[in-house]
Design a protein around this motif. Structure first.
Motif, mmCIF file in Angstrom:
data_model
loop_
_atom_site.group_PDB
_atom_site.id
_atom_site.type_symbol
_atom_site.label_atom_id
_atom_site.label_comp_id
_atom_site.label_asym_id
_atom_site.label_seq_id
_atom_site.Cartn_x
_atom_site.Cartn_y
_atom_site.Cartn_z
ATOM 1 N N ALA A 140 76.502 8.100 17.591
ATOM 2 C CA ALA A 140 76.979 9.703 17.806
ATOM 3 C C ALA A 140 77.516 10.403 16.416
ATOM 4 N N GLU A 141 78.256 9.177 16.244
ATOM 5 C CA GLU A 141 79.067 9.660 14.894
ATOM 6 C C GLU A 141 78.774 9.201 13.993
ATOM 7 N N LEU A 142 77.063 8.445 14.076
ATOM 8 C CA LEU A 142 76.730 7.950 12.601
ATOM 9 C C LEU A 142 75.600 9.016 12.768
ATOM 10 N N THR A 143 75.064 9.633 13.529
ATOM 11 C CA THR A 143 74.574 11.065 13.705
ATOM 12 C C THR A 143 74.920 12.241 12.995
ATOM 13 N N VAL A 144 76.417 12.716 12.907
ATOM 14 C CA VAL A 144 77.417 13.841 12.330
ATOM 15 C C VAL A 144 78.185 13.628 11.156
ATOM 16 N N GLY A 145 76.938 12.043 10.571
ATOM 17 C CA GLY A 145 77.455 11.357 8.985
ATOM 18 C C GLY A 145 77.202 12.368 7.833
ATOM 19 N N PRO A 146 75.588 12.548 7.783
ATOM 20 C CA PRO A 146 75.374 13.031 6.498
ATOM 21 C C PRO A 146 75.884 14.961 6.889
ATOM 22 N N ALA B 280 78.677 15.605 7.720
ATOM 23 C CA ALA B 280 80.128 15.637 6.989
ATOM 24 C C ALA B 280 79.790 15.297 5.731
ATOM 25 N N ALA B 281 78.753 15.490 5.388
ATOM 26 C CA ALA B 281 79.070 14.448 3.609
ATOM 27 C C ALA B 281 79.182 15.966 3.227
ATOM 28 N N GLY B 282 79.098 16.774 3.805
ATOM 29 C CA GLY B 282 78.844 18.187 2.608
ATOM 30 C C GLY B 282 77.952 18.720 1.282
ATOM 31 N N GLN B 283 77.952 19.187 0.508
ATOM 32 C CA GLN B 283 77.144 19.477 -0.530
ATOM 33 C C GLN B 283 76.616 17.967 -1.502
ATOM 34 N N ASP B 284 76.718 16.993 -0.838
ATOM 35 C CA ASP B 284 77.121 16.261 -1.897
ATOM 36 C C ASP B 284 75.540 15.580 -1.388
ATOM 37 N N ALA B 285 74.297 14.789 -2.215
ATOM 38 C CA ALA B 285 72.903 15.456 -1.469
ATOM 39 C C ALA B 285 72.569 13.224 -1.666
ATOM 40 N N GLU B 286 73.867 12.870 -2.517
ATOM 41 C CA GLU B 286 73.297 11.203 -2.345
ATOM 42 C C GLU B 286 74.448 10.963 -1.311
ATOM 43 N N GLU B 287 75.361 11.260 -1.307
ATOM 44 C CA GLU B 287 76.146 11.061 0.188
ATOM 45 C C GLU B 287 75.158 10.973 1.190
ATOM 46 N N ALA C 195 72.504 11.625 1.536
ATOM 47 C CA ALA C 195 71.293 10.690 2.123
ATOM 48 C C ALA C 195 71.227 9.605 2.669
ATOM 49 N N ARG C 196 73.170 8.772 2.071
ATOM 50 C CA ARG C 196 73.100 7.186 2.510
ATOM 51 C C ARG C 196 73.360 7.228 3.494
ATOM 52 N N ARG C 197 73.720 8.805 4.230
ATOM 53 C CA ARG C 197 74.718 8.384 5.616
ATOM 54 C C ARG C 197 72.975 8.282 6.265
ATOM 55 N N GLN C 198 72.411 9.478 5.728
ATOM 56 C CA GLN C 198 71.134 9.312 6.621
ATOM 57 C C GLN C 198 70.077 7.745 6.729
ATOM 58 N N ASP C 199 70.055 7.446 5.807
ATOM 59 C CA ASP C 199 69.500 5.625 5.940
ATOM 60 C C ASP C 199 70.581 4.698 6.835
ATOM 61 N N ARG C 200 71.543 5.007 6.359
ATOM 62 C CA ARG C 200 72.608 4.106 7.613
ATOM 63 C C ARG C 200 72.325 4.958 8.680
#
Length: 155
Positions: A58-64, A66-73, A75-80
């Motif tokens: 659940a925490e990882l699900t909200v990670g992307p 919470a990354a705001g406008q940073d597309a690279e971050e 994507a990294r969080r979505q991969d994780r």
């Protein structure tokens, strides 16, 4: 069937994922901080069999989000998230975990450390306690006062 394969199958049925050290006899619940930093951790510090909580997913699900406008971050969080969700069958927060949370909250209250700010961390600790698993974390300070209830492994 080799004992390693049997161990893997038994572990998977219980929601565990076998690490690279398949012969290790240790096991534990990995909290979200460990999953986030998984690539930075020496594999020899991790348990031979690991599990995660549904709360970590659940925490990882909200990670992307919470990354705001940073597309690279994002994507990294979505991969994780996708990696974790396909690697482990998460342990649920169930009735036993709810009862364990009461014990955790009571222990912190007795030490003057109770509060809701760390709720996800404490709920994950409750899952570990309910399943009699040591909790592997990068944030051991957040769990100070629980050492009598729960084995905490700081990474």
């Amino acid at each position: 069937m080799s004992s390693a394969v049997h161990l893997q199958e038994t572990a998977h049925e219980a929601g565990f994922q076998a690490s690279q050290v398949l012969g290790a006899d240790s096991h534990g619940l990995l909290d979200t901080s460990v999953i986030v930093d998984y690539d930075l951790i020496d594999p020899s510090e991790l348990p031979g069999l690991s599990a995660v909580s549904a709360l970590t997913i659940a925490e990882l699900t909200v990670g992307p989000l919470a990354a705001g406008q940073d597309a690279e971050e994002r994507a990294r969080r979505q991969d994780r998230l996708q990696w974790a969700a396909t690697t482990w069958d998460p342990l649920p927060f169930n009735n036993a975990a709810a009862r364990a949370y009461g014990r955790i909250y009571s222990a912190l209250l007795a030490r003057g450390r109770a509060g809701r700010r760390r709720l996800p961390d404490l709920l994950i600790a409750a899952v570990a306690l309910a399943n009699d698993l040591p909790l592997y974390t990068r944030n051991a300070a957040d769990l100070r006062g629980l050492e009598e209830l729960l084995a905490i492994r700081s990474l």
